[in-house]
Design a protein around this motif. Structure first.
Motif, PDB file in Angstrom:
ATOM      1  N   CYS B 201       0.832  -1.190   0.000  1.00  0.00           N
ATOM      2  CA  CYS B 201       0.000   0.000   0.000  1.00  0.00           C
ATOM      3  C   CYS B 201       0.875   1.252   0.000  1.00  0.00           C
ATOM      4  O   CYS B 201       1.895   1.312   0.690  1.00  0.00           O
ATOM      5  CB  CYS B 201      -0.890  -0.018   1.237  1.00  0.00           C
ATOM      6  SG  CYS B 201      -2.122   1.281   1.266  1.00  0.00           S
ATOM      7  N   HIS B 203       0.135   3.928   1.286  1.00  0.00           N
ATOM      8  CA  HIS B 203      -0.087   4.694   2.512  1.00  0.00           C
ATOM      9  C   HIS B 203       1.036   4.405   3.502  1.00  0.00           C
ATOM     10  O   HIS B 203       2.021   5.134   3.529  1.00  0.00           O
ATOM     11  CB  HIS B 203      -1.469   4.345   3.090  1.00  0.00           C
ATOM     12  CG  HIS B 203      -1.816   5.125   4.312  1.00  0.00           C
ATOM     13  ND1 HIS B 203      -2.472   4.565   5.380  1.00  0.00           N
ATOM     14  CD2 HIS B 203      -1.598   6.407   4.632  1.00  0.00           C
ATOM     15  CE1 HIS B 203      -2.646   5.496   6.312  1.00  0.00           C
ATOM     16  NE2 HIS B 203      -2.126   6.618   5.880  1.00  0.00           N
ATOM     17  N   CYS B 220      -7.258  -2.030   1.055  1.00  0.00           N
ATOM     18  CA  CYS B 220      -6.191  -2.261   2.029  1.00  0.00           C
ATOM     19  C   CYS B 220      -6.832  -2.503   3.389  1.00  0.00           C
ATOM     20  O   CYS B 220      -7.669  -1.720   3.822  1.00  0.00           O
ATOM     21  CB  CYS B 220      -5.258  -1.066   2.091  1.00  0.00           C
ATOM     22  SG  CYS B 220      -3.968  -1.283   3.316  1.00  0.00           S
ATOM     23  N   HIS B 223      -6.119   0.676   6.636  1.00  0.00           N
ATOM     24  CA  HIS B 223      -6.867   1.923   6.817  1.00  0.00           C
ATOM     25  C   HIS B 223      -7.868   2.142   5.696  1.00  0.00           C
ATOM     26  O   HIS B 223      -8.193   3.273   5.354  1.00  0.00           O
ATOM     27  CB  HIS B 223      -5.912   3.104   6.947  1.00  0.00           C
ATOM     28  CG  HIS B 223      -4.772   2.829   7.884  1.00  0.00           C
ATOM     29  ND1 HIS B 223      -3.497   2.559   7.445  1.00  0.00           N
ATOM     30  CD2 HIS B 223      -4.725   2.730   9.232  1.00  0.00           C
ATOM     31  CE1 HIS B 223      -2.717   2.323   8.483  1.00  0.00           C
ATOM     32  NE2 HIS B 223      -3.430   2.421   9.573  1.00  0.00           N
ATOM     33  N   SER B 225      -7.869   2.098   2.454  1.00  0.00           N
ATOM     34  CA  SER B 225      -7.639   2.731   1.162  1.00  0.00           C
ATOM     35  C   SER B 225      -8.160   1.795   0.081  1.00  0.00           C
ATOM     36  O   SER B 225      -7.959   0.587   0.156  1.00  0.00           O
ATOM     37  CB  SER B 225      -6.151   2.989   0.944  1.00  0.00           C
ATOM     38  OG  SER B 225      -5.743   4.070   1.732  1.00  0.00           O
TER      39      SER B 225
HETATM   40  S1  FES Z   1      -1.585   1.015   4.751  1.00  0.00           S
HETATM   41 FE1  FES Z   1      -3.072   0.784   3.261  1.00  0.00          FE
HETATM   42  S2  FES Z   1      -4.511   2.194   3.898  1.00  0.00           S
HETATM   43 FE2  FES Z   1      -2.991   2.508   5.344  1.00  0.00          FE
END
Ligand code: FES
Lengths: 475, 276
Positions: B201, B203, B220, B223, B225
């Motif tokens: 991810c 993020h 994901c 969080h 995403s």
């Molecule tokens: S790690 Fe994928 S949304 Fe935060």
């Protein structure tokens, strides 16, 4: 016999006078003063159970094949760290109780510290002369949060692996230093081999030592400055009212110690916590199982996870360099929060211009603005904490996590504003009323007459209300 | 408040629970019993002690004066004077300068071992082990992927053949309807509907792996995403700041799917100079 032993020591060391004064010390009694004690006793439990765990835990990522008694994982490849944690849970007698007690102790340790912090905040106990102890206390909180996180990251199960991965990405996100810091801390690109042994040293040696030293300093300052007390009959800024250390206070405190330990033992034996065998090993971490399990960190990290979830997907670039997305919610936000927390006593002194020493505590209502700010912080914390489990809540309420996230994004601003206004209002209302009104009790004032005698004058109802309402400067 | 009798009962219960604990332990141990008995053993002492103290002292309170914390002026001045004795050292300017130099260079020298804590990031953050011609294998090894290995809507996690342990290289291959591909996707890198994205991810690096076929979105778990698979893994929702990088796919002579090279952008979470 006992006296002879005492004399033997006093001949060599002296200090009978000090000992006498120590035993005669007075400690105020109030239920909220026990919160710090509870934290202290949790720390003792952590050291005791933790020491036991070190005898069996193997902080290594060496790859092994599991052949223990937990059937579903037999034949599975895993790290030695994870296997030894399984062995503690399944093979060593009382091992599971010790492990779970350790985990529960950490949770209760941080919970009691946080509530203790709240007590100190809302009662204004940090005011002069206790600003130093506030600084030590906040440092204790930060080190304990860090050590808690390190602790559950050591087991090398799937859940903690996710936590470490997030920690790595947050470190990586720091402008300029990020990549070097992350590589230095983790020993290379995630997941580097040295994470577990390195974090083990931090978890069992460095941070506990820091916490122990700070705890010592915290208590020494309480000893030196003596505890604060709530206002009440016979209590002034210059005296201290409570039980004598020996034996009344000591007996009660020792009793509390055993009760805290009893509760932790009960939780450790009866309430399952962090069942790592359910999560499975972290191994390469990309096992398919990873995708189905919701990952929630321990409660004291929840707000950080919530901040990561609520922060929009921005990533501004400045002159070709990016400000990585997690940097603001996960580095700047907590950094700002703890900086303000550290500075609070000094900020308040500056705004209220109140630099006098205080040994008598405020009640929350005595300082409505302070109480309002505290409530706002609690509200933000609450929203972030809820946001940290938005997927679980969304599943339970059967609504899309997207809608919930939008709701929280609004709430994170609205909730603290409402909490601030409401709390301040309530405190002001309460402040206008007399202190602990007792129905039907006549109040009197003792007046010294010109001739030096004393006279008792009954108070009119209104006068008593006015005289006892908020004394001193309002924040 | 408990009576003296109650205190006695508490201590006795505690003692019995302690013995029971020993018995349970000898019999082979059982976590729930151990926890419960330990609770009674400890709690009995605690309740007893508090009850006893309350019997003896009740809620009686005593009063004491607080000490005056600040020292008087005289000892304060005396302390400062003693402290200032060190000025005898600072009178020799040259020597203090040299001492500062020695201590300073020692401090600088002590910084170097820090470097050994980890390698320099260098280019490692920008590279994965995908090379031109790498075949796609699943984590357990086995036969490399062919264009027809996945049914429509199928998804699988793959690594470059031979380096299955490289986390960074984790890639999801999804089979989609090529007719529906959007602008964001590089259609040349899609082979018979097989499209490959980094699994890390953007993020904070969790493995993205929940595929919702009806909305053709990758989710994901960390969080939430959400990425649109048909449109270059564009971020539809959540905190991820960038799409998942797309792996250039091709086919080799033997009909296996291969990578045409490494990812065009760095995979995973951002770092400050990733654009440079
Ligand atoms: S790690 Fe994928 S949304 Fe935060």
């Amino acid at each position: 016999m006992f006296l002879r032993l005492l004399r033997w020591f006093d001949d060599r060391v002296g200090g009978a006078r000090f000992g006498r004064q120590a035993l005669d010390r007075i400690f105020p009694d109030h239920w909220s003063f026990m919160l710090g004690e509870v934290a202290l006793y949790c720390f003792i439990s952590l050291v005791a159970t933790g020491t036991y765990l070190t005898f069996f835990f193997e902080p290594s990522v060496r790859e092994v094949t599991y052949d223990g008694s937990y059937a579903p994982l037999q034949g599975v490849e895993m790290s030695a760290a994870y296997r030894s944690a399984l062995d503690i849970s399944f093979e060593h007698r009382a091992g599971l109780v010790m492990r779970q007690m350790h985990h529960w102790s950490a949770l209760v340790f941080l919970a009691s510290m946080t509530v203790h912090l709240g007590r100190v905040f809302f009662t204004g106990a940090y005011r002069r002369p206790r600003e130093l102890n506030w600084l030590i206390g906040v440092t204790l909180l930060v080190s304990s949060i860090a050590n808690g996180f390190l602790g559950y990251s050591l087991l090398d199960d799937l859940l903690s692996g996710t936590g470490l991965r997030v920690a790595y990405a947050i470190t990586l996100s720091i402008p300029l230093l990020g990549p070097d810091l992350a590589f230095g801390l983790f020993g290379g690109e995630f997941p580097a081999e040295s994470i577990i042994p390195r974090f083990y040293t931090l978890h069992v040696l460095i941070l506990p030592a820091v916490i122990a030293v700070l705890l010592g300093a915290h208590l020494a300052l309480v000893w030196r400055q003596k505890h604060t007390q709530f206002p009440g009959p016979g209590r002034t800024e210059d005296n201290i009212v409570g039980s004598r250390l020996w034996p009344a206070y000591a007996a009660k405190s020792a009793g509390l110690f055993f009760i805290v330990l009893a509760v932790l033992a009960g939780l450790g034996g009866l309430a399952q916590i962090n069942p790592i065998w359910v999560y499975g090993p972290f191994r390469s971490g990309l096992a398919v199982t990873a995708v189905s399990s919701a990952s929630q960190p321990d409660w004291y990290m929840g707000w950080l996870d919530g901040a990561l979830r609520l922060w929009p997907g921005w990533e501004p670039t400045v002159g070709g360099y990016s400000v990585p997305n997690p940097f603001l919610p996960a580095v700047v936000l907590p950094g700002l929060f703890f900086t303000l927390l550290y500075l609070w006593p000094f900020l308040e002194a500056r705004f209220t211009r109140d630099r006098r020493p205080h040994n008598l505590l405020d009640r929350a209502r005595d300082a409505p603005t302070r109480a309002g700010i505290g409530a706002a912080v609690v509200a933000v914390y609450g929203v972030l904490f809820l946001a940290g489990s938005n997927d679980v809540t969304a599943g339970a309420l059967n609504i899309a996590p997207e809608r919930l996230t939008t709701l929280y994004r609004v709430l994170v601003f609205v909730a603290p504003a409402v909490a601030f206004g409401l709390t301040r209002r309530i405190c002001r209302e309460l402040g206008r009323r007399p202190v602990r009104p007792v129905a039907g009790m006549p109040t009197h004032t003792i007046v010294r007459t010109a001739t030096g005698g004393y006279e008792t004058v009954p108070d009119p109802e209104s006068a008593s209300a006015a005289s006892s309402s908020s004394s001193g400067g309002e924040l | 408040m408990i009576s003296y009798r109650g205190v006695g009962v508490a201590f006795a219960l505690s003692g019995l629970a302690g013995l029971g604990l020993a018995v349970v332990y000898i019999l082979g141990g059982q976590p729930q019993w151990e926890g419960a008995l330990l609770m009674v053993a400890l709690g009995g002492i605690g309740v007893g002690l508090i009850g006893w103290a309350k019997q003896l002292y009740g809620d009686s309170e005593e009063t004491d004066q607080r000490p005056v914390l600040p020292s008087a002026v005289e000892p304060r001045v005396a302390f400062a004077t003693s402290l200032e004795r060190s000025e005898e050292f600072s009178r020799r300017r040259g020597l203090t300068g040299l001492l500062a130099f020695a201590a300073g260079s020692l401090a600088v020298a002590a910084l170097f071992p820090l470097r050994s804590l980890g390698p320099t990031p260098g280019g490692t953050l920008r590279r994965t082990s995908w090379r031109r011609g790498s075949r796609l294998v699943t984590e357990g090894g086995g036969e490399p992927l062919r264009p027809d290995s996945l049914g429509r809507g199928g998804i699988v996690t793959v690594f470059p053949e031979g380096v299955e342990a490289d986390e960074d290289a984790a890639t999801v291959v999804i089979n989609v309807d090529p007719a529906q591909l959007g602008e964001g996707t590089n259609a040349e890198w899609v082979i018979d509907g097989n499209i490959a994205y980094s699994k890390i991810c953007t993020h904070v690096g969790c493995p993205v792996g929940l595929y919702r076929e009806p909305e053709h979105s990758l989710l994901c778990p960390c969080h939430q995403s959400t990425f649109d698979v048909l449109d270059g893994a564009r971020v539809v929702f959540g905190p991820a700041p960038r799409p998942l990088p797309q792996l250039p796919l091709g086919v080799d002579d033997e009909g296996f799917l291969i990578a045409l090279g490494d990812y065009p952008q760095p995979v995973g979470p951002s770092f400050w100079n990733r654009g440079r």
